[in-house]
Design a protein around this motif. Structure first.
Motif, PDB file in Angstrom:
ATOM      1  N   ASN A 156       0.726  -1.261   0.156  1.00 27.56           N
ATOM      2  CA  ASN A 156      -0.027  -0.133  -0.011  1.00 27.56           C
ATOM      3  C   ASN A 156       0.724   1.311  -0.009  1.00 27.56           C
ATOM      4  O   ASN A 156       1.123   2.080   1.171  1.00 27.56           O
ATOM      5  CB  ASN A 156      -0.956  -0.087   1.158  1.00 27.56           C
ATOM      6  N   ALA A 242     -13.594  -3.236  14.110  1.00 25.11           N
ATOM      7  CA  ALA A 242     -13.246  -2.699  12.827  1.00 25.11           C
ATOM      8  C   ALA A 242     -14.329  -2.397  11.811  1.00 25.11           C
ATOM      9  O   ALA A 242     -14.020  -1.705  10.844  1.00 25.11           O
ATOM     10  CB  ALA A 242     -12.193  -3.781  12.573  1.00 25.11           C
ATOM     11  N   PRO A 245     -17.075   2.155  10.927  1.00 25.04           N
ATOM     12  CA  PRO A 245     -16.090   3.022  10.425  1.00 25.04           C
ATOM     13  C   PRO A 245     -15.853   4.315  11.605  1.00 25.04           C
ATOM     14  O   PRO A 245     -14.505   4.586  11.591  1.00 25.04           O
ATOM     15  CB  PRO A 245     -16.782   3.782   9.190  1.00 25.04           C
ATOM     16  N   SER A 248     -13.763   2.200  14.823  1.00 23.03           N
ATOM     17  CA  SER A 248     -12.655   2.040  14.275  1.00 23.03           C
ATOM     18  C   SER A 248     -11.644   3.165  14.356  1.00 23.03           C
ATOM     19  O   SER A 248     -10.474   3.044  14.893  1.00 23.03           O
ATOM     20  CB  SER A 248     -12.384   1.113  13.028  1.00 23.03           C
ATOM     21  N   SER A 274      -4.249  -5.407  11.523  1.00 21.83           N
ATOM     22  CA  SER A 274      -4.699  -5.862   9.954  1.00 21.83           C
ATOM     23  C   SER A 274      -6.175  -5.893  10.190  1.00 21.83           C
ATOM     24  O   SER A 274      -6.760  -5.833   8.859  1.00 21.83           O
ATOM     25  CB  SER A 274      -4.032  -7.067   9.607  1.00 21.83           C
ATOM     26  N   PHE A 276      -8.362  -3.643  11.127  1.00 26.96           N
ATOM     27  CA  PHE A 276      -8.787  -2.344  10.893  1.00 26.96           C
ATOM     28  C   PHE A 276      -8.491  -1.934   9.605  1.00 26.96           C
ATOM     29  O   PHE A 276      -7.688  -2.273   8.915  1.00 26.96           O
ATOM     30  CB  PHE A 276      -8.234  -1.330  12.070  1.00 26.96           C
ATOM     31  N   SER A 277      -9.196  -0.876   9.055  1.00 24.49           N
ATOM     32  CA  SER A 277      -8.962  -0.296   7.641  1.00 24.49           C
ATOM     33  C   SER A 277      -7.858   0.340   7.336  1.00 24.49           C
ATOM     34  O   SER A 277      -7.335   0.967   8.576  1.00 24.49           O
ATOM     35  CB  SER A 277     -10.378   0.527   7.274  1.00 24.49           C
ATOM     36  N   LEU A 278      -7.285   0.728   6.369  1.00 24.73           N
ATOM     37  CA  LEU A 278      -6.255   1.447   6.120  1.00 24.73           C
ATOM     38  C   LEU A 278      -6.591   2.887   6.781  1.00 24.73           C
ATOM     39  O   LEU A 278      -5.596   3.537   7.213  1.00 24.73           O
ATOM     40  CB  LEU A 278      -6.021   1.387   4.666  1.00 24.73           C
ATOM     41  N   THR A 279      -7.662   3.418   6.627  1.00 31.71           N
ATOM     42  CA  THR A 279      -8.156   4.674   7.118  1.00 31.71           C
ATOM     43  C   THR A 279      -7.885   4.721   8.597  1.00 31.71           C
ATOM     44  O   THR A 279      -7.359   6.039   9.172  1.00 31.71           O
ATOM     45  CB  THR A 279      -9.380   5.168   6.511  1.00 31.71           C
ATOM     46  N   SER A 280      -8.390   3.755   9.342  1.00 31.09           N
ATOM     47  CA  SER A 280      -8.240   3.905  10.708  1.00 31.09           C
ATOM     48  C   SER A 280      -6.881   3.913  11.002  1.00 31.09           C
ATOM     49  O   SER A 280      -6.219   4.504  12.062  1.00 31.09           O
ATOM     50  CB  SER A 280      -8.947   2.570  11.193  1.00 31.09           C
TER      51      SER A 280
END
Length: 331
Positions: A156, A242, A245, A248, A274, A276-280
């Protein structure tokens, strides 16, 4: 120019002898050895093996970046004249803020070193808005931190861009916000000589030891916390948290404040979360180098409690919003 407060009085005889972090760590290690049989019985073999695997993997990946960053930070602190920044930055405060923020891109260092440097910049005549922008940007967007982020998130690469841009935005917004709402009486700088009277070599190694003890210790705590989360917290709980939105984002923002991980190593802890989202996880990376427990205490010691009570909460809110915005656009 801000008025400096009276120097701190020398410690009394009763307070001269204090338990150091090394001694405390030694006591903990001895207790772990003594009670290892009882402790091992509390944790299943598979869970303990998972904990050790996560803990060691985070440390192995992060330590080289931490050491390199500490060495470069000591070089900058000792061999680069502090008066250089007063001459290099634009005279107009509004223009000095983005210039000071961009200076963080080329200056490796962690947040532990940025706090005293920002205080010394104010003493040298740099406008507080620019010094505070540098304080926030330097630990978050320097090459060591961005490289570590790229290594921690190999699949990423957009995380590097999102982290850098969001952190720069926060630094500049907080600098401009200080120009608009900040008051000089909120900042009280103590009279504390910073390695004065020591030779360059002594000052360099003193700075290295200080940063290693602080940043390294918090890295170990952060790695242990990340490993514990992976083992203790049920997977169903993490998945539920997670999946939301809002929760998280808030959870990892608060976690970044509590863990107090050095910015040169926090990307590896974030990568281990891992679920959790990339934004979190981006929120975790943007908030951590700007607002955490060790920074709050250090800022209170350097700038005063009145400053910290206003600056830290405002930075937290701006950092969360900027990271969420960057994540929505870039991730």
């Amino acid at each position: 120019m801000e008025r400096e407060s009276v120097a701190d009085p020398p410690p009394s005889g009763r307070r001269n002898r204090r338990i150091s972090s090394v001694e405390a760590l030694a006591v903990v290690l001895v207790l772990l050895v003594i009670f290892r049989d009882r402790l091992s019985g509390l944790v299943s073999g598979a869970a303990l093996q998972t904990w050790i695997t996560v803990f060691v993997s985070v440390l192995v990946q992060a330590v080289p970046f931490l050491v390199f960053g500490v060495l470069l930070s000591a070089v900058i602190a000792v061999f680069v004249s502090r008066s250089f920044w007063a001459r290099a930055l634009p005279k107009h405060p509004a223009l000095a803020v983005p210039a000071a923020s961009m200076a963080g891109v080329v200056l490796p260092g962690c947040e532990c070193g940025a706090v005293p440097i920002a205080g010394s910049l104010i003493r040298r005549g740099v406008t507080p808005a620019a010094a505070l922008a540098f304080l926030l940007a330097a630990p978050a967007v320097n090459p060591i931190v961005l490289t570590a982020t790229a290594v921690a998130f190999p699949g990423n690469p957009e995380m590097v861009l999102a982290r850098g841009l969001a952190s720069l935005v926060v630094a500049m917004l907080m600098g401009w916000l200080w120009l608009r709402l900040g008051r000089t009486e909120w900042i009280r700088l103590p009279h504390r000589p910073d390695l004065e009277g020591a030779s360059k070599g002594q000052a360099f190694w003193s700075a290295c030891r200080h940063d290693v003890m602080h940043a390294g210790g918090f890295l170990v705590v952060g790695a242990a916390a990340a490993a514990t989360i992976n083992v203790v917290v049920p997977e169903a709980w993490l998945q539920t948290l997670a999946a939301d939105p809002v929760l998280s984002v808030l959870a990892l923002a608060v976690l970044a404040v509590l863990l107090s991980i050095c910015s040169e190593a926090d990307a590896f802890v974030a990568a281990s979360l891992s679920q959790f989202s990339l934004t979190s996880r981006l929120v975790f990376l943007v908030v951590g180098p700007m607002v955490d427990l060790k920074l709050i205490s250090m800022q209170a010691g350097v700038f005063g409690r009145r400053f910290t009570m206003r600056f830290a909460p405002a930075t937290f809110v701006v950092a969360v919003l900027a990271a969420v915005g960057a994540g929505a656009v870039l991730l």
